[in-house]
Design an enzyme around this catalytic site. Structure first.
Site, short mmCIF file in Angstrom:
data_model
loop_
_atom_site.label_atom_id
_atom_site.label_comp_id
_atom_site.label_asym_id
_atom_site.label_seq_id
_atom_site.Cartn_x
_atom_site.Cartn_y
_atom_site.Cartn_z
N SER A 43 11.89 -36.96 31.40
CA SER A 43 10.62 -36.32 31.05
C SER A 43 10.81 -34.80 31.02
O SER A 43 11.71 -34.31 30.34
CB SER A 43 9.54 -36.75 32.05
OG SER A 43 8.26 -36.53 31.53
N ARG A 58 -4.86 -36.25 36.36
CA ARG A 58 -3.79 -37.18 36.71
C ARG A 58 -4.03 -38.56 36.10
O ARG A 58 -3.10 -39.25 35.69
CB ARG A 58 -3.69 -37.28 38.23
CG ARG A 58 -2.58 -38.19 38.73
CD ARG A 58 -1.21 -37.71 38.31
NE ARG A 58 -0.14 -38.38 39.04
CZ ARG A 58 1.15 -38.20 38.80
NH1 ARG A 58 1.54 -37.35 37.85
NH2 ARG A 58 2.07 -38.83 39.49
N ASP A 69 8.03 -46.35 25.36
CA ASP A 69 7.59 -45.00 25.72
C ASP A 69 6.89 -44.37 24.52
O ASP A 69 7.53 -43.97 23.55
CB ASP A 69 8.80 -44.16 26.15
CG ASP A 69 8.41 -42.77 26.65
OD1 ASP A 69 7.24 -42.37 26.49
OD2 ASP A 69 9.28 -42.08 27.22
N HIS A 100 6.63 -44.75 29.43
CA HIS A 100 7.33 -43.54 29.85
C HIS A 100 7.85 -43.65 31.29
O HIS A 100 8.92 -43.15 31.62
CB HIS A 100 6.37 -42.35 29.72
CG HIS A 100 7.01 -41.05 30.07
ND1 HIS A 100 8.09 -40.55 29.41
CD2 HIS A 100 6.73 -40.14 31.05
CE1 HIS A 100 8.45 -39.39 29.94
NE2 HIS A 100 7.63 -39.12 30.93
N ASP A 101 7.08 -44.29 32.13
CA ASP A 101 7.46 -44.46 33.54
C ASP A 101 8.79 -45.19 33.72
O ASP A 101 9.34 -45.20 34.83
CB ASP A 101 6.38 -45.25 34.29
CG ASP A 101 5.43 -44.33 35.04
OD1 ASP A 101 5.74 -43.14 35.17
OD2 ASP A 101 4.39 -44.83 35.51
#
Lengths: 371, 371
Positions: B151, B220, B313, B346-347
Site C-alpha cells: 500500500s 476509517r 484489490d 486490498h487487505d
C-alpha cells in the site's frame, strides 16, 4: 420549450384509512406527491409507473412554472421519447420517507403539530410500493403496462412485481439489485454515521434550527464516489489541479476534491438529512429474496422483463443482475437482459439515453401489442 | 513466544541539520522511530528496509515487552520467514507525519513548546523517504538489498528507487500504485472532510482536549470499505443481523454495520486525526510520474523488481500495476510480476502470507546471490 408546464399534485389518504408498514407500525396520515404526463386511455391500459432513486422526486420530466431545470429523467419522458407521452400515461410519485412532498420525517405530525423527525416510522421499499398502490387505487388504475426505474427505482420495480404480480404487465429494472449486499449496506451506513456524527443533527430534531449540513455533505460525497466509475473519474478529473501548482495545504487542491465538495454542498440545499437516513435504510432493508430461494420469489409471475445494467456500474453490478435474470428464466418468464457498455458507472442510467431509449421503446411497444 | 522482545529506538537528527521538504519548507527538528530485526553483516550488504502503510508503524514484527500483540507484519518477518531475520538485517521506521513516534502533527514544536497541530508542514512520500535516508545514513548503511512494503509502503518503495537508484539492489512494491488516481484521492478526501467536519477537530488544535473521534471513525470506516472486496464482505457478513430479527431502527442492525463501527471506534484509540489528514494527503500527492512519461521515470534504474498484486484489490488494482510493469520492462529492468488470486481485496497483503512468503523468499535469495 414546447412542452407544457407540469404541476406536482398531492394525494391525501382519506381519514380513517391506515398505511400498514412492514415494521408492524402504520401511518394514519399519508400524502403522496405525484406527477402525470400524457393521457390515460379509455381502457386504462396505457399506464406506466416510473419509480425514482434515492434523491429523486415526483418531478420526472417537463418543467415546473418558473423553473429552468426540467425533471430528473426528462430526456426519457416526453413525446416520441422512450416513455412516449403521446402513447402512454406516465405516473411518477415521490417515495414516502422522502422530503419532496410525500410523507416523511420532515412532515408535520398531526398529533403534535411539529415535524416528525425520528418519530416518523422506518419505511421499507415494500412500504413505498404500498403507498404508491394507494395512489393508483385512488386514480382507479388496475393494470400497469410497465413499471420502470433505476437504482432504488429498480428495487421498487421488483417489489411491485412481487407484491402485485397480476397488476404488472411488464417491468424494467435498471441499474439495480435484487437485494442490498454487504458493501452496499456499508457505504450507506458510513453516510448515515457521517450525518449522525454532526452535532447539528441532534437526534433528528433540527427543523427550524441549523441543519446537519456538513454531515449530509460528507454522506453525499461518499455516495457520489459509488455513482461514478474509477474510469470516468479519471477521464473527467484525473489528477488535475484547481490551481496551477500544488499549494501543500488542506484546502481543495485537486479538481476531484472540488467536484465532490460542490456535489456535497449543493445537495444539502435540496435534501433533508433525516430523509437521507430513512431512504438509505429502506435500501439496506431491501432483499426481494429474504430467506427464500431467488427462483421461488418469482413463482406465478407472468410480467415481461427488460433488465438493463451498465458495464462499469460497480455499485449495482451486471453480475448481481445476471443472478436475477437466471431466477426469472427458471420460472419461464420472458426476460430481455441488456448490459449497456458505458464508462459512466452507476450514474449511467441518468446519462446513457440513446441505448436505453431504443431498448425501452421497443420493449414497451411489444408489451402494448400483447394486450 | 520464542522470539526476543523488540524495542522501538529513536533517531534524532543532529541540531543544525535540516530536512528539506518537497513543499519548500523544512523540518529543523526530526525524530524517527524505528526497529531493527536480525543482524547487520560485516559488509553491510544484508539490509532490508520495510515500509509501512497509512496506519502502520515501526513495530513490524516480534513483541514489545508487556504487549500481547506482535508487529503488523509478524508472519512475514522472523527466523525462516519471508524476510528471514537469520539472514537479513531488517529496518522498519515510522513515516514522518504519523503519530507513532516519528515527527508529526502531534509532536512538540520546539519553538512553542506545544504540539504542532496544523503548523506541522505538509509532507509527501518523497519527504518520508528522505527522512528514512537520514536514518540509514546515521546507521552507516549505503546499500539496501531490498526495500519492500504494501500500500503506501509500496509507494515509498517506488520513491526510494526513483530518488536513490544506486542504493537499491531490489524493490518489492506490494498492493500499491505508481500514482494516486482520482477515485483514490476521492476516498481520502471524503475521509478528511469527515474529520474536519467534526467540531472537536477545531482546525487541528485539539491536543489535551476532546479529540475529533467521530470524524476519524467515519474516515476509517470509509477506508475499511476500500480495503475489503465486495466478495469478502459478502462471505464474512452478507446480510447477517446482529439480532435475530430486524429492529427497524437506526441502531446497528447488520453485522457489517457493527464491524465497521468497531473498526472505526478501535482506530480512534490508536491513531491521531491530524496524522490521518497528513498521511492521506501525502498519498494523494503521490505521483511517481508527475509530468513525465512513466517509462522515462525509471531510466538508469537497475534495481530488480518483484511486483505483487491481488486479484480482488480494487483500491490499487492489478491493471494499474501492469502499467508500471510495462514501464519498467521498457527500461530493460528485471521485473517479476505476480497477481495473487485472493478474495480479500486490498487487505490481502496483510492476510495472504503463504504465497507472498514463497515469492519474496526466493526473490531475496536470488538478489543476494547476485551481489
Amino acid at each position: 420549450m414546447s412542452e407544457k408546464f407540469v404541476e406536482t399534485k398531492f394525494y391525501k389518504m382519506p381519514q380513517g384509512e391506515l398505511l400498514n408498514l412492514e415494521s408492524g407500525l402504520f401511518l394514519s396520515s399519508l400524502t403522496i406527491a405525484y406527477e402525470t404526463h400524457g393521457s390515460l386511455n379509455k381502457d386504462k391500459t396505457n399506464v406506466i409507473l416510473l419509480c425514482h432513486a434515492l434523491s429523486g422526486d415526483a418531478h420526472v420530466a417537463g418543467y415546473h412554472v418558473a423553473d429552468d431545470k426540467p425533471g430528473w429523467w426528462a430526456p426519457m419522458v416526453g413525446p416520441g421519447k422512450a416513455f412516449d407521452t403521446e402513447k402512454y400515461f406516465i405516473i411518477c410519485s415521490n417515495v414516502i420517507g422522502s422530503c419532496k412532498g410525500s410523507s416523511g420525517p420532515n412532515s408535520i405530525n398531526p398529533e403534535t403539530g411539529k415535524p416528525f423527525g425520528l418519530s416518523f416510522p422506518i419505511v421499507t421499499v415494500k412500504d413505498m410500493v404500498n403507498a404508491q398502490k394507494k395512489l393508483l387505487d385512488f386514480l382507479g388504475i388496475k393494470k400497469i403496462l410497465s413499471v420502470a426505474g433505476g437504482s432504488m427505482g429498480g428495487m421498487q420495480v421488483l417489489q411491485w412485481v412481487k407484491e402485485y404480480p397480476e397488476m404488472i404487465m411488464s417491468a424494467i429494472p435498471i441499474a439495480t439489485t435484487y437485494k442490498h449486499f454487504a458493501q452496499q449496506i456499508a457505504f450507506n451506513e458510513v453516510g448515515r454515521q457521517a450525518i449522525m456524527a454532526d452535532p447539528a443533527w441532534n437526534n433528528g430534531d433540527y427543523y427550524g434550527k441549523e441543519a446537519p449540513s456538513r454531515g449530509l455533505a460528507v454522506a453525499r460525497m461518499i455516495g457520489h464516489i459509488t455513482y461514478m466509475s474509477s474510469e470516468s473519474m479519471d477521464a473527467k478529473f484525473g489528477r488535475s489541479l484547481k490551481n496551477k501548482e500544488l499549494g501543500y495545504e488542506f484546502a481543495t487542491e485537486f479538481e476531484i476534491e472540488g467536484y465532490l465538495g460542490y456535489r456535497g454542498d449543493s445537495f444539502v440545499k435540496r435534501f433533508d438529512a433525516n430523509s437521507y437516513l430513512y431512504i438509505t435504510k429502506a435500501m439496506d432493508y431491501f432483499d426481494i429474496q429474504k430467506d427464500k430461494n431467488l427462483i421461488d420469489v418469482f413463482k406465478g409471475v407472468s410480467s415481461r422483463f427488460l433488465i438493463i445494467t451498465f458495464s462499469s456500474d460497480w455499485l449495482y453490478t451486471p453480475a448481481q443482475n445476471k443472478e436475477l435474470v437466471r431466477a426469472l428464466k427458471m420460472n419461464g418468464i420472458d426476460v430481455t437482459y441488456c448490459e449497456i457498455g458505458s464508462s459512466y458507472g452507476h450514474d449511467a442510467f441518468l446519462i446513457e439515453f440513446d441505448e436505453q431509449t431504443k431498448l425501452i421503446k421497443h420493449f414497451l411497444e411489444k408489451t402494448f401489442k400483447t394486450l
